[in-house]
Design a protein around this motif. Structure first.
Motif, PDB file in Angstrom:
ATOM      1  N   ALA A  19      -3.283  10.728  -4.823  1.00  0.00           N
ATOM      2  CA  ALA A  19      -1.511  10.905  -4.199  1.00  0.00           C
ATOM      3  C   ALA A  19      -1.343   9.124  -5.097  1.00  0.00           C
ATOM      4  N   VAL A  20      -1.178   8.361  -5.028  1.00  0.00           N
ATOM      5  CA  VAL A  20      -1.392   7.245  -5.551  1.00  0.00           C
ATOM      6  C   VAL A  20      -0.811   6.944  -6.826  1.00  0.00           C
ATOM      7  N   VAL A  21      -1.046   8.009  -7.561  1.00  0.00           N
ATOM      8  CA  VAL A  21      -0.863   8.596  -9.258  1.00  0.00           C
ATOM      9  C   VAL A  21       0.016   8.852  -9.411  1.00  0.00           C
ATOM     10  N   ASN A  22      -0.545  10.091  -8.495  1.00  0.00           N
ATOM     11  CA  ASN A  22       1.335  10.945  -8.485  1.00  0.00           C
ATOM     12  C   ASN A  22       2.290  10.674  -8.622  1.00  0.00           C
ATOM     13  N   ARG A  23       2.395   9.899  -7.349  1.00  0.00           N
ATOM     14  CA  ARG A  23       2.967   9.144  -6.887  1.00  0.00           C
ATOM     15  C   ARG A  23       3.730   8.243  -8.188  1.00  0.00           C
ATOM     16  N   LEU A  24       3.289   7.413  -8.570  1.00  0.00           N
ATOM     17  CA  LEU A  24       3.372   6.565  -9.842  1.00  0.00           C
ATOM     18  C   LEU A  24       3.861   7.012 -11.036  1.00  0.00           C
ATOM     19  N   TRP A  25       3.351   8.238 -10.867  1.00  0.00           N
ATOM     20  CA  TRP A  25       3.621   8.937 -12.306  1.00  0.00           C
ATOM     21  C   TRP A  25       5.401   9.696 -12.029  1.00  0.00           C
ATOM     22  N   LYS A  26       5.652  10.179 -10.771  1.00  0.00           N
ATOM     23  CA  LYS A  26       6.779  11.034 -11.220  1.00  0.00           C
ATOM     24  C   LYS A  26       7.834   9.591 -10.931  1.00  0.00           C
ATOM     25  N   ALA A  27       7.728   7.963 -10.531  1.00  0.00           N
ATOM     26  CA  ALA A  27       8.386   7.032 -10.000  1.00  0.00           C
ATOM     27  C   ALA A  27       8.893   6.276 -12.105  1.00  0.00           C
ATOM     28  N   ALA A  28       7.334   7.063 -12.754  1.00  0.00           N
ATOM     29  CA  ALA A  28       8.002   7.060 -13.961  1.00  0.00           C
ATOM     30  C   ALA A  28       8.383   7.471 -14.473  1.00  0.00           C
ATOM     31  N   GLY A  29       8.363   8.642 -14.291  1.00  0.00           N
ATOM     32  CA  GLY A  29       9.407  10.116 -14.548  1.00  0.00           C
ATOM     33  C   GLY A  29       8.069  10.884 -15.782  1.00  0.00           C
ATOM     34  N   GLY A  30       7.335  10.761 -15.702  1.00  0.00           N
ATOM     35  CA  GLY A  30       6.377  11.149 -16.586  1.00  0.00           C
ATOM     36  C   GLY A  30       6.094  10.216 -17.486  1.00  0.00           C
ATOM     37  N   ASP A  31       6.257   9.177 -18.106  1.00  0.00           N
ATOM     38  CA  ASP A  31       6.272   7.950 -18.775  1.00  0.00           C
ATOM     39  C   ASP A  31       4.988   7.025 -18.623  1.00  0.00           C
ATOM     40  N   VAL A  32       3.623   8.247 -19.179  1.00  0.00           N
ATOM     41  CA  VAL A  32       2.880   7.428 -19.154  1.00  0.00           C
ATOM     42  C   VAL A  32       1.709   7.518 -20.519  1.00  0.00           C
ATOM     43  N   SER A  33       1.397   6.474 -20.897  1.00  0.00           N
ATOM     44  CA  SER A  33       0.636   6.108 -22.040  1.00  0.00           C
ATOM     45  C   SER A  33      -0.984   6.824 -21.765  1.00  0.00           C
ATOM     46  N   GLU A  34      -1.605   7.538 -21.987  1.00  0.00           N
ATOM     47  CA  GLU A  34      -3.128   7.782 -22.126  1.00  0.00           C
ATOM     48  C   GLU A  34      -3.678   6.693 -23.187  1.00  0.00           C
TER      49      GLU A  34
END
Ligand code: TXA
Ligand code: MG
Length: 346
Positions: free
Chosen positions: A330-345
């Motif tokens: 759930a934390v990862v999900n909210r961080l991902w949304k807060a970042a508007g999907g801007d995640v660097s793998e």
């Protein structure tokens, strides 16, 4: 409009709760604490009040609301059928942070369901919420008590920041426990599906359904059930936010690279990181998500930290990610949304 603020506990608590229930019964709006986040309540029997909830929050009309109940018998006024599994889940997880999506009775106002044939329901685990619901006597539709798009409110102060002057009552019961919203579990498909991960984890649900039965992903987009894909930023701070996933060392290296560029431009930068990274981002304001192995702390603090970034005028936020175990999903999900999907793998 003048908003009454009730700070509980207080010797006048009983009277205040009765007043708040009366206001709900007459079609007013009351913000109240739950164990997850604060909710903005309107009685199910007052569709015009529910429409006001959407207006006050500036919430898109196609995003349905959760009905809150204090006893399981109330399901009969909203659910067309109640599969047996609901009783098992309720016995184990209610009151608590589990929302179940069930086939709706046609009498449930379209304002609640956004026109869907299903309805979402949960029993919150908070003494103030339960007492208020009991005194009100009818199910209460309640989204999180924030302006749409902003981080959900986990303190009375957060609610005042977003809703003061536009609702009748705010009940301030102090900081919430879980810190992010309930798990939304759809029980109307062939396989149970988590539409939004939360405090009741995939692992906990597997104890009831068996391993591998419940579908879940941290990339789920429950806020617009009919529209797949990430269109909006949710839970978002004002500053742009970027998150990094990969080995701890690589993440630290990548954040520091971005950080140096920002600092050269004199930006105020915050890093949301775990305690073991505390001293490793020189020049940034460090916001601790707690111990890496303990995602409950990250869940409890996340929205509070995002709102603090806004209050402090932070211009750029970087975030580390926890593992997706337990409430970490759930934390990862909210961080991902807060970042508007801007995640660097990495
Ligand atoms: O913890 C919580 O769930 C908090 C507290 C106040 O109870 N409430 C909350 O409400 O988070 P809200 O409105 O912010 O989120 C409700 C979520 C949305 O993602 C919505 O799309 C989903 O539940 N939802 C509601 N009814 C649904 C339905 N019939 N089918 C699928 N998703 C539904
Ligand atoms: Mg919300």
């Amino acid at each position: 409009m003048e908003t009454a603020i009730y700070r509980l506990p207080d010797p006048r608590g009983e009277v205040w709760l009765s007043q708040a229930a009366e206001i709900l019964k007459k079609g007013g709006l009351v913000a109240f604490p739950t164990e997850t986040v604060y909710g903005l309540g309107a009685a199910m029997t007052h569709p015009e009040a529910i429409r006001r909830v959407f207006t006050v929050k500036r919430r898109p009309n196609d995003n349905p609301l959760i009905l809150h109940i204090h006893e399981i018998d109330q399901l009969t006024v909203m659910a067309r059928t109640v599969p047996l599994i609901v009783y098992r889940l309720a016995e184990r997880f209610w009151p608590g942070p589990l929302t179940m999506v069930l086939p709706a009775l046609s009498t449930v106002p379209a304002e609640v369901t956004a026109g869907l044939t299903t309805v979402a329901v949960r029993m919150p685990d908070h003494p103030i919420a339960l007492a208020l619901l009991e005194k009100t006597g009818v199910p209460v539709a309640a989204p999180s008590a924030n302006l749409s798009g902003r981080p959900s409110p986990t303190t009375g102060e957060d609610v005042r920041e977003d809703l003061l002057g536009s609702v009748e009552v705010i009940i301030d019961g102090g900081p919430t426990g879980v810190g992010l919203e309930s798990t939304v579990l759809d029980l109307t498909c062939d396989r149970p599906r988590i539409l939004r991960p939360g405090g009741v984890t995939l692992e906990m649900l597997a104890e009831i359904f068996g391993p591998g039965v419940v579908e879940a992903s941290w990339r789920v987009e429950a806020d617009r059930p009919a529209a797949p894909g990430m269109k909006y930023r949710h839970y978002a701070p004002q500053a742009p936010m970027k998150i990094f996933s990969g080995s701890v060392d690589r993440v630290r290296e990548a954040i520091n690279r971005c950080l140096r560029e920002d600092l050269a431009k004199r930006k105020r930068v915050a890093v949301l990181g775990f305690e073991d990274s505390r001293d490793l981002y020189p020049g940034a304001v460090f916001k601790s998500l707690g111990e890496r192995e303990n995602p409950e702390t990250a869940a409890h603090r996340l929205f509070m930290l995002l709102r603090t970034c806004d209050r402090e005028g932070i211009e750029q936020i970087y975030g580390e990610l926890p593992a997706t175990k337990g409430v970490g999903l759930a934390v990862v999900n909210r961080l991902w949304k807060a970042a508007g999907g801007d995640v660097s793998e990495l």
